[in-house]
Motif scaffolding. Structure first.
Motif, mmCIF file in Angstrom:
data_model
loop_
_atom_site.group_PDB
_atom_site.id
_atom_site.type_symbol
_atom_site.label_atom_id
_atom_site.label_comp_id
_atom_site.label_asym_id
_atom_site.label_seq_id
_atom_site.Cartn_x
_atom_site.Cartn_y
_atom_site.Cartn_z
ATOM 1 N N VAL A 17 0.933 -1.255 0.024
ATOM 2 C CA VAL A 17 0.043 -0.073 -0.010
ATOM 3 C C VAL A 17 0.900 1.026 0.072
ATOM 4 C CG1 VAL A 17 -1.713 1.112 1.190
ATOM 5 C CG2 VAL A 17 -1.715 -1.262 1.308
ATOM 6 N N TRP A 18 0.508 2.372 -0.936
ATOM 7 C CA TRP A 18 1.540 3.418 -1.088
ATOM 8 C C TRP A 18 0.619 4.333 -0.163
ATOM 9 C CZ3 TRP A 18 2.752 3.992 -6.724
ATOM 10 C CH2 TRP A 18 3.680 2.899 -7.385
ATOM 11 N N HIS A 19 1.711 5.179 0.544
ATOM 12 C CA HIS A 19 1.089 6.612 1.124
ATOM 13 C C HIS A 19 1.987 7.492 0.599
ATOM 14 C CE1 HIS A 19 -0.142 3.303 4.218
ATOM 15 N NE2 HIS A 19 -1.321 4.264 4.217
ATOM 16 N N VAL A 20 1.479 8.439 -0.354
ATOM 17 C CA VAL A 20 2.044 9.262 -1.208
ATOM 18 C C VAL A 20 1.439 10.673 -1.325
ATOM 19 C CG1 VAL A 20 3.321 7.408 -2.607
ATOM 20 C CG2 VAL A 20 1.216 8.479 -3.343
ATOM 21 N N GLU A 21 2.309 11.580 -1.762
ATOM 22 C CA GLU A 21 1.762 12.716 -2.135
ATOM 23 C C GLU A 21 1.716 12.806 -3.749
ATOM 24 O OE1 GLU A 21 3.435 16.335 -0.630
ATOM 25 O OE2 GLU A 21 3.185 15.488 1.388
ATOM 26 N N ALA A 22 0.514 13.244 -4.499
ATOM 27 C CA ALA A 22 0.627 13.063 -5.941
ATOM 28 C C ALA A 22 -0.064 14.455 -6.589
ATOM 29 C CB ALA A 22 -0.128 11.848 -6.210
ATOM 30 N N GLU A 23 -0.067 14.323 -7.795
ATOM 31 C CA GLU A 23 -0.876 15.388 -8.490
ATOM 32 C C GLU A 23 -1.281 14.784 -9.822
ATOM 33 O OE1 GLU A 23 1.716 18.584 -10.275
ATOM 34 O OE2 GLU A 23 3.285 17.584 -9.786
ATOM 35 N N LEU A 24 -2.397 15.340 -10.009
ATOM 36 C CA LEU A 24 -3.195 15.133 -11.434
ATOM 37 C C LEU A 24 -2.355 15.444 -12.679
ATOM 38 C CD1 LEU A 24 -5.561 13.446 -12.525
ATOM 39 C CD2 LEU A 24 -6.859 15.532 -12.256
#
Length: 103
Positions: free
Chosen positions: A73-80
């Protein structure tokens, strides 16, 4: 007609699906992920608020690939960055506790 992109970012909890594939540049990779949770990040537009339950292609930079490869399971910050396409911008292992500014 030029379109101005909106700077955006959200915290995501997501599960990788299948093996990683080559990315858009040397040493980068892409990974299909299913979003399970979205957390707003203060100061950023959240364009991923409706992403829960959907699949996206995640673009993973080389410096994050080793850490994410071992995680189920990834816990990340991301942008569309495009239709059903996100760019991972950082790790956010504290998402389980919710946003830092929640009281």
């Amino acid at each position: 007609m030029m379109v101005q992109p909106i700077e955006n970012r959200a915290g995501l909890e997501c599960r990788p699906i299948g093996p990683p594939a080559p990315g858009p540049a040397p040493d980068w990779s892409t990974q299909t992920v299913r979003v399970e949770r979205v957390t707003e990040l203060s100061g950023w537009a959240n364009l991923l608020a409706e992403a829960v339950g959907r699949e996206y292609t995640a673009i993973v930079p080389p410096h994050l690939a080793p850490a994410l490869a071992a995680e189920s399971v990834w816990h990340v910050e991301a942008e569309l960055v495009g239709p059903h396409r996100i760019a991972i911008t950082g790790l956010a292992s504290d998402l389980e506790d919710g946003p830092a500014d929640e009281e």
